[in-house]
Design a protein around this motif. Structure first.
Motif, mmCIF file in Angstrom:
data_model
loop_
_atom_site.group_PDB
_atom_site.id
_atom_site.type_symbol
_atom_site.label_atom_id
_atom_site.label_comp_id
_atom_site.label_asym_id
_atom_site.label_seq_id
_atom_site.Cartn_x
_atom_site.Cartn_y
_atom_site.Cartn_z
ATOM 1 N N ASN A 59 0.819 -1.191 0.000
ATOM 2 C CA ASN A 59 0.000 0.000 0.000
ATOM 3 C C ASN A 59 0.868 1.261 0.000
ATOM 4 O O ASN A 59 0.574 2.230 -0.701
ATOM 5 N N PHE A 60 1.919 1.221 0.777
ATOM 6 C CA PHE A 60 2.867 2.342 0.812
ATOM 7 C C PHE A 60 3.468 2.590 -0.565
ATOM 8 O O PHE A 60 3.537 3.732 -1.035
ATOM 9 N N ARG A 61 3.890 1.522 -1.236
ATOM 10 C CA ARG A 61 4.496 1.669 -2.574
ATOM 11 C C ARG A 61 3.517 2.281 -3.563
ATOM 12 O O ARG A 61 3.869 3.129 -4.374
ATOM 13 N N ILE A 62 2.278 1.816 -3.513
ATOM 14 C CA ILE A 62 1.274 2.322 -4.449
ATOM 15 C C ILE A 62 0.948 3.786 -4.136
ATOM 16 O O ILE A 62 0.806 4.612 -5.041
ATOM 17 N N ALA A 63 0.871 4.112 -2.855
ATOM 18 C CA ALA A 63 0.616 5.508 -2.470
ATOM 19 C C ALA A 63 1.766 6.414 -2.933
ATOM 20 O O ALA A 63 1.542 7.544 -3.369
ATOM 21 N N GLN A 64 3.004 5.913 -2.859
ATOM 22 C CA GLN A 64 4.156 6.686 -3.333
ATOM 23 C C GLN A 64 4.096 6.866 -4.852
ATOM 24 O O GLN A 64 4.406 7.933 -5.366
ATOM 25 N N TYR A 119 3.182 10.509 -9.367
ATOM 26 C CA TYR A 119 2.307 10.749 -10.523
ATOM 27 C C TYR A 119 1.673 12.141 -10.406
ATOM 28 O O TYR A 119 1.712 12.946 -11.336
ATOM 29 N N ALA A 120 1.121 12.433 -9.230
ATOM 30 C CA ALA A 120 0.464 13.718 -9.011
ATOM 31 C C ALA A 120 1.463 14.865 -9.090
ATOM 32 O O ALA A 120 1.181 15.910 -9.689
ATOM 33 N N ILE A 136 -4.908 13.001 -3.543
ATOM 34 C CA ILE A 136 -5.209 11.598 -3.821
ATOM 35 C C ILE A 136 -5.371 10.848 -2.511
ATOM 36 O O ILE A 136 -4.556 10.996 -1.595
ATOM 37 N N GLY A 137 -6.440 10.074 -2.421
ATOM 38 C CA GLY A 137 -6.745 9.357 -1.183
ATOM 39 C C GLY A 137 -5.920 8.089 -1.022
ATOM 40 O O GLY A 137 -4.974 7.827 -1.769
ATOM 41 N N VAL A 138 -6.304 7.324 -0.034
ATOM 42 C CA VAL A 138 -5.662 6.049 0.274
ATOM 43 C C VAL A 138 -6.056 5.010 -0.776
ATOM 44 O O VAL A 138 -7.235 4.878 -1.088
ATOM 45 N N PRO A 139 -5.088 4.265 -1.335
ATOM 46 C CA PRO A 139 -5.463 3.201 -2.271
ATOM 47 C C PRO A 139 -6.188 2.072 -1.522
ATOM 48 O O PRO A 139 -5.680 1.577 -0.521
ATOM 49 N N LEU A 140 -7.352 1.749 -2.003
ATOM 50 C CA LEU A 140 -8.096 0.632 -1.436
ATOM 51 C C LEU A 140 -7.679 -0.626 -2.187
ATOM 52 O O LEU A 140 -7.904 -0.722 -3.401
ATOM 53 N N GLU A 180 -8.408 0.763 -5.918
ATOM 54 C CA GLU A 180 -9.395 1.793 -6.210
ATOM 55 C C GLU A 180 -9.037 2.979 -5.326
ATOM 56 O O GLU A 180 -8.937 2.837 -4.116
ATOM 57 N N THR A 181 -8.834 4.146 -5.931
ATOM 58 C CA THR A 181 -8.303 5.275 -5.174
ATOM 59 C C THR A 181 -9.045 6.557 -5.540
ATOM 60 O O THR A 181 -9.068 6.959 -6.707
#
Lengths: 158, 158, 158
Positions: free
Chosen positions: B7-12, B17-18, B86-90, B102-103
């Motif tokens: 989850n941390f990797r995807i959030a990074q 990206y943003a 951008i929110g937390v990746p679900l 899903e984010t």
């Protein structure tokens, strides 16, 4: 679970909670709560002064289910959609079986015409139950809204 | 990687990206995708009804690069700036080699005059490839916008 | 601390920082900084061109405390409230004793009349000191605002 994992689990709970509401799947909403639970919407002023004045109050999962049914009857046509943006849960106190957290939120509303508006903002004051390893549910959620005027409060839970 | 690390990797990934988009570094944008990839912008209504109607569609990294070049030619002068929240990746489903997430996202636009407006909100439906340990890239990103009217869609990718 | 835990600690620091400001507890604000610290508010244009033009500049915790006292004298009556929504900290470079991060933020303002407006958005460019295991503080925070016009900047720190 260490604190990092616990925080992840609570953030995932909030993400699922938000998705259910934003996708209009209101029937899923009570499932994020423990059987013995409380849900309350109040505002910043009342909360700061310790006033009980709640806009919405529900005790026990049964009352949450009733509330969803009432919303379904009231809202025949949904002309708008909602998007929750939920912040990082701030862990206030963590026990083996319960965690207290505080989490900011912001809800954006989109009308069918394409117009956006801020619908609500505030903070969730939560007591989160750790049911079994890696599984968390809301024992209490107090929604403290920044604004004292929430016109269309009946549309969705916050 | 356990789920918390993933989850941390995807959030990074989402944070980078943003940042690329919000800093106007559009040429970095295709780098967040796998070589074999798909990118699509649609809206809530079309998505809910399973309609293909996409506002933007690109297949393969080459088409993403083409799109950036087209945006560069079209936008000579940038009078506004953007800020993604951008929110937390679900995490929906996690395999060894791919994760579905899903984010939620929200994009605020700032005009040179100082005025703010909500530019877009919605959800990223992603298939994230785990290329090698601790490295993730987008295999597919479907951007489901809450609004069906996105006037200035050409300004930046979402 | 691995990167996931470090990110968690920094996100918690930001969450506490935001809560202090949003609850009007300005006196807590300097506590999130190291004794030797710098705090600066600038805008996107000045920052991009390497211009020093800062709207606010404070060096050392003493100047932060002074600033809070000045704000307290200036703002006798608070007619509005604020809500920070802070994104995921993007870890740029992590050393044993200091981490550089970049974190997007968005501040929503609520007037007593109930009206919402976007107050500010931008990015925090931080140097975070790892004081001792699991404890982080801000050594430097540069607040880069998206808008060059921030009328009511004096109301609260960002």
């Amino acid at each position: 679970m260490d604190e990092t994992q616990l925080n992840f689990r609570i953030a995932q709970l909030n993400a699922r909670y938000a998705r259910s509401l934003d996708n209009g799947l209101l029937e899923e909403w009570p499932e994020y709560f423990s059987d013995t639970c409380a849900y309350r919407i109040t505002n910043r002023d009342n909360h700061a002064h310790g006033l009980p004045g709640s806009l919405v109050y529900a005790k026990g999962k049964g009352m949450l289910i009733d509330r969803v049914q009432a919303l379904r009857r009231a809202n025949i046509y949904e002309a708008q959609s909602y998007r929750h943006v939920i912040g990082v849960p701030l862990i206030e106190a963590a026990g083996d079986e319960e965690v207290r957290t505080e989490t900011p939120f912001f809800v954006l509303r989109t009308m069918r015409t394409g117009e956006f508006s801020a619908f609500a903002s505030g903070v969730y004051l939560d007591r989160v139950a750790i049911d079994r390893p890696h599984h968390v549910r809301l024992r209490e959620r107090v929604v403290v809204c920044d604004s004292s005027r929430i016109d269309t409060l009946l549309a969705i839970p916050l």
